[in-house]
Design an enzyme around this catalytic site. Structure first.
Site, PDB file in Angstrom:
ATOM      1  N   HIS A 467       0.835  -1.202   0.000  1.00  0.00           N
ATOM      2  CA  HIS A 467       0.000   0.000   0.000  1.00  0.00           C
ATOM      3  C   HIS A 467       0.877   1.263   0.000  1.00  0.00           C
ATOM      4  O   HIS A 467       0.747   2.134  -0.861  1.00  0.00           O
ATOM      5  CB  HIS A 467      -0.915  -0.028   1.236  1.00  0.00           C
ATOM      6  CG  HIS A 467      -1.812   1.156   1.377  1.00  0.00           C
ATOM      7  ND1 HIS A 467      -3.159   1.102   1.120  1.00  0.00           N
ATOM      8  CD2 HIS A 467      -1.570   2.441   1.755  1.00  0.00           C
ATOM      9  CE1 HIS A 467      -3.706   2.286   1.318  1.00  0.00           C
ATOM     10  NE2 HIS A 467      -2.755   3.129   1.712  1.00  0.00           N
ATOM     11  N   GLU A 468       1.776   1.345   0.951  1.00  0.00           N
ATOM     12  CA  GLU A 468       2.631   2.535   1.047  1.00  0.00           C
ATOM     13  C   GLU A 468       3.549   2.643  -0.164  1.00  0.00           C
ATOM     14  O   GLU A 468       3.850   3.736  -0.633  1.00  0.00           O
ATOM     15  CB  GLU A 468       3.442   2.533   2.347  1.00  0.00           C
ATOM     16  CG  GLU A 468       2.609   2.573   3.630  1.00  0.00           C
ATOM     17  CD  GLU A 468       1.544   3.669   3.643  1.00  0.00           C
ATOM     18  OE1 GLU A 468       1.748   4.711   2.982  1.00  0.00           O
ATOM     19  OE2 GLU A 468       0.491   3.476   4.278  1.00  0.00           O
ATOM     20  N   HIS A 471       1.622   4.378  -2.855  1.00  0.00           N
ATOM     21  CA  HIS A 471       1.704   5.839  -2.707  1.00  0.00           C
ATOM     22  C   HIS A 471       3.078   6.305  -3.187  1.00  0.00           C
ATOM     23  O   HIS A 471       3.223   7.337  -3.833  1.00  0.00           O
ATOM     24  CB  HIS A 471       1.560   6.243  -1.237  1.00  0.00           C
ATOM     25  CG  HIS A 471       0.150   6.201  -0.709  1.00  0.00           C
ATOM     26  ND1 HIS A 471      -0.883   6.848  -1.320  1.00  0.00           N
ATOM     27  CD2 HIS A 471      -0.372   5.619   0.406  1.00  0.00           C
ATOM     28  CE1 HIS A 471      -2.003   6.658  -0.607  1.00  0.00           C
ATOM     29  NE2 HIS A 471      -1.712   5.908   0.432  1.00  0.00           N
ATOM     30  N   HIS A 474       3.311   6.656  -6.876  1.00  0.00           N
ATOM     31  CA  HIS A 474       2.592   7.866  -7.280  1.00  0.00           C
ATOM     32  C   HIS A 474       3.536   9.076  -7.171  1.00  0.00           C
ATOM     33  O   HIS A 474       3.540   9.967  -8.022  1.00  0.00           O
ATOM     34  CB  HIS A 474       1.381   8.048  -6.349  1.00  0.00           C
ATOM     35  CG  HIS A 474       0.274   8.887  -6.905  1.00  0.00           C
ATOM     36  ND1 HIS A 474      -0.820   9.213  -6.152  1.00  0.00           N
ATOM     37  CD2 HIS A 474       0.086   9.478  -8.104  1.00  0.00           C
ATOM     38  CE1 HIS A 474      -1.651   9.963  -6.885  1.00  0.00           C
ATOM     39  NE2 HIS A 474      -1.117  10.141  -8.062  1.00  0.00           N
TER      40      HIS A 474
HETATM   41 ZN   LIG Z   1      -3.027   5.178   1.998  1.00  0.00          ZN
END
Ligand SMILES: [Zn+2]
Length: 675
Positions: A467-468, A471, A474
């Site tokens: 998940h991290e 990010h 991104h």
């Molecule tokens: Zn998040």
């Protein structure tokens, strides 16, 4: 000279951590603010007519030095803090708030911005510039810049009152949480509880020089108790205490605060020309307006309800067979769900952990990024880091072009806050044709290695890492001109798409094959375990969905309509919860009086975004699944239309360009087993 305000003479322009001293920060902040102010003065004092370049763009690039100082400081403040940094944060926060107010209240500056904004289509701007122009203008107008003086001061009054009320709300919740403890002295009352929870309760009691065990309403104490304690009466005692926070007609009661906050937010929105607070908030969200959110929530509810009712019936049956429980209550949910889950899946962390060695999982994430986006991660040892546990990587694309620096900081330690997050030490932007590449960081609190074992992650930690890292991608792949539109600077209900989509690869055999091998024997994770992970992930999704929807509907109830006529908080809640309710209501409990997300934190009119983001990531991942989870064509579309675009265009436009259509909830419903 201050090290922080000079140009860093470092490799890749990375932060010179080893040379920064705590005492450098305050003067650097002061210099950075002065510099930014001077840049703004230059814009304001320019005697030429305002243009996009000399106003909007100049403003977008102002404060660059201050931003870098802030990034470094606040990242350290989260990941490697100490008393001195805490003290500096106290001193600096009001300076920064004042500086930001100075900008939004600067009428001369706004007049110039407005002039450019009103030229609209007469200017030849590209889509990124249009977004920047509108965002800049809204930054002023949404703060009241267009209001006449008397209404401006009314707005300030409301803001002051709102910040006082939310502060009071939060203090009451905290005080109510701390006011309750359950002190047990009979060992029999502990049956069912895991060793760790008992030890923690013992040490809480010890701290107070008392015998026995103490349980509190703090999550690490409360959650295990409700999940494992066999004693139903005590579970009830804890659950009712939690639900009564701020709703006990005592000095800490929050009912009046909630009503006041809702009404003031409504007034504030009206003053600024919006129908409700939700209209005001959602103007800057992918969802656009409360009507759309309401349709979205109700649609999901209709689809999740049959599954939720089925699951509730199954759980009721299970509790009846096991313990003769006739009516399942709120304090039974977690307890029987855990037992049922064990019976169905018999899947515990200890079985999985040997297959998830941290270093392998991280390299698994790197491999996924390589297959999808052509990125390579090479560990480097020639840049400064703020702690010896941090590892650093140089990220290149498939042509060997430098993309980003990546910092990974994975273990808990003193001075690091809880949780997991992505952040950056330097943003990406393009100035004078130079593409300044970003410095991205992932900070987590994973299981530490021991003398005999490497760091072995729970499955939850594995998905957190992905998940991290999502990010992170991104941020790393950002490719925009203006720093304020770069990377994760996107609308709030869009920011979790790049992160949540990455979690999907953790459930795919083809991806797990890249990294899920036994730390000792090297054997691949058994496919039967992978199957169980997948199945158990959608366990009771119907009920979980109804719960999330009930919070989102309550949030929208408070903020999406005129709240002036609401006088009875409990009656209002009962009405809002009617459609999603599974468990019998508890008369002495309320939700809103301790709903900190929306009455203290920033989630007001935004609670729906949890589900919204899930719909997005499931729909986007379904596209990968159609073509193959490592299909480079889909991946390239995702990179070019989503990951590299930041907030340069409205998210729905970006999404449709990637997907060819608007997101639909079917993929989520399917993944959650609700279809
Ligand atoms: Zn998040």
């Amino acid at each position: 000279m201050n090290i922080l305000t000079q140009k860093f003479q470092t490799k890749y322009d990375t932060a010179p951590f080893s040379k920064i001293k705590n005492e450098d920060f305050l003067p650097a902040f002061q210099d950075g603010i002065a510099l930014a102010k001077a840049e703004i003065d230059t814009i304001v004092n320019n005697t030429n007519p305002p243009t996009f370049e000399n106003t909007i763009e100049a403003l977008a690039f102002s404060g660059n030095t201050l931003d870098r100082i802030s990034n470094i400081f606040f990242n350290l403040h989260s990941a490697e803090t100490n008393d001195e940094l805490q003290q500096i944060a106290q001193e600096v926060s009001p300076l920064l708030a004042e500086f930001s107010n100075d900008i939004t209240l600067n009428t001369d500056l706004f007049a110039k911005v407005k002039t450019v904004y009103e030229q609209k289509d007469k200017l030849d701007l590209n889509s990124e510039q249009i977004t920047l122009r509108d965002k800049t203008y809204k930054g002023f107008s949404r703060n009241g810049a267009n209001l006449p003086e008397n209404k401006k001061s009314q707005l300030r009054e409301i803001d002051k009152e709102l910040s006082r009320l939310s502060l009071q709300f939060g203090e009451n919740v905290l005080a109510e949480t701390q006011a309750f403890q359950m002190h047990l002295t009979d060992e029999k009352d502990l049956t069912g509880l895991p060793e760790g929870a008992i030890e923690a309760a013992r040490s809480l009691a010890k701290n107070e020089h008392r015998e026995g065990w103490i349980f509190t309403l703090d999550h690490p104490s409360y959650i295990p108790f409700l999940t494992y304690a066999d004693n139903r009466e005590l579970r009830k005692k804890m659950a009712v205490a939690l639900g009564a926070k701020g709703f006990q007609n005592n000095a800490l009661d929050n009912q009046e605060n909630v009503l006041q906050i809702a009404k003031l937010r409504f007034q504030r929105a009206n003053l600024l020309g919006y129908k409700t607070h939700a209209h005001f908030v959602l103007e800057e969200r992918m969802a656009e307006n409360p009507e759309k959110v309401k349709t979205f929530l109700n649609d999901l509810m209709l689809k999740a309800k049959p599954a939720a009712e089925r699951e509730f019936k199954q759980l009721t049956q299970f509790a009846k067979e096991l313990d003769g429980i006739e009516q399942l209550e709120k304090w039974d949910g977690a307890y029987y769900s855990e037992k049922l889950k064990q019976q169905l899946f018999n899947l515990d962390d200890e079985k999985l952990k040997p297959y998830f060695q941290l270093e392998k999982v991280l390299h698994g994430a790197f491999s996924v990024a390589q297959k999808l986006y052509g990125l390579t991660f090479k560990e480097i040892f020639d840049i400064d880091k703020y702690h010896e546990e941090v590892t650093t990587y140089k990220v290149n694309d498939e042509n060997g072009t430098f993309v980003s620096i990546f910092y990974a900081d994975f273990f808990p330690r003193k001075g690091k806050r809880n949780g997991a997050w992505m952040t950056s030490f330097k943003s990406q932007y393009i100035v004078n044709g130079n593409n300044e590449r970003p410095h991205i960081s992932n900070v987590c609190n994973f299981t530490k290695p021991t003398e005999t074992k490497p760091s072995l992650l729970t499955f939850n930690e594995v998905t957190t890492l992905f998940h991290e890292f999502g990010h992170g991608l991104h941020g790393m792949l950002a490719n925009t001109v203006y720093p304020g539109l770069s990377g994760t600077s996107v609308y709030w209900d869009f920011v979790e798409l790049p992160s949540q989509i990455m979690e999907n690869w953790c459930y795919e055999a083809e991806a797990l094959a890249l990294f899920a091998t036994h730390y000792h024997t090297g054997e691949m994770i058994p496919m039967q375990l992978v199957g169980k992970i997948k199945e158990s992930a959608s366990f009771q999704e119907g009920m979980a969905t109804m719960r999330q929807l009930s919070f989102a509907l309550l949030d929208l109830g408070w903020h999406g309509q005129d709240p002036t006529s609401i006088t009875n908080l409990k009656a209002f809640e009962t009405q809002q919860f009617a459609a999603t309710q599974l468990y019998p209501d508890v008369m002495e409990n309320a939700m809103s009086t301790s709903f900190s997300h929306i009455f203290q934190g920033g989630y007001a009119s935004g609670y729906y975004s949890y589900k919204w983001a899930e719909v997005l990531d499931a729909d986007a991942f379904a596209y990968f699944q159609e073509k193959g989870i490592f299909d480079t064509e889909v991946a390239t579309k995702f990179k070019e239309n989503i990951l590299s675009k930041g907030g340069t265009e409205p998210p729905m436009v970006l999404y449709k360009r990637f997907r060819g259509q608007e997101p639909k909830p079917e993929a989520l419903l399917k993944r959650a087993g609700l279809l």
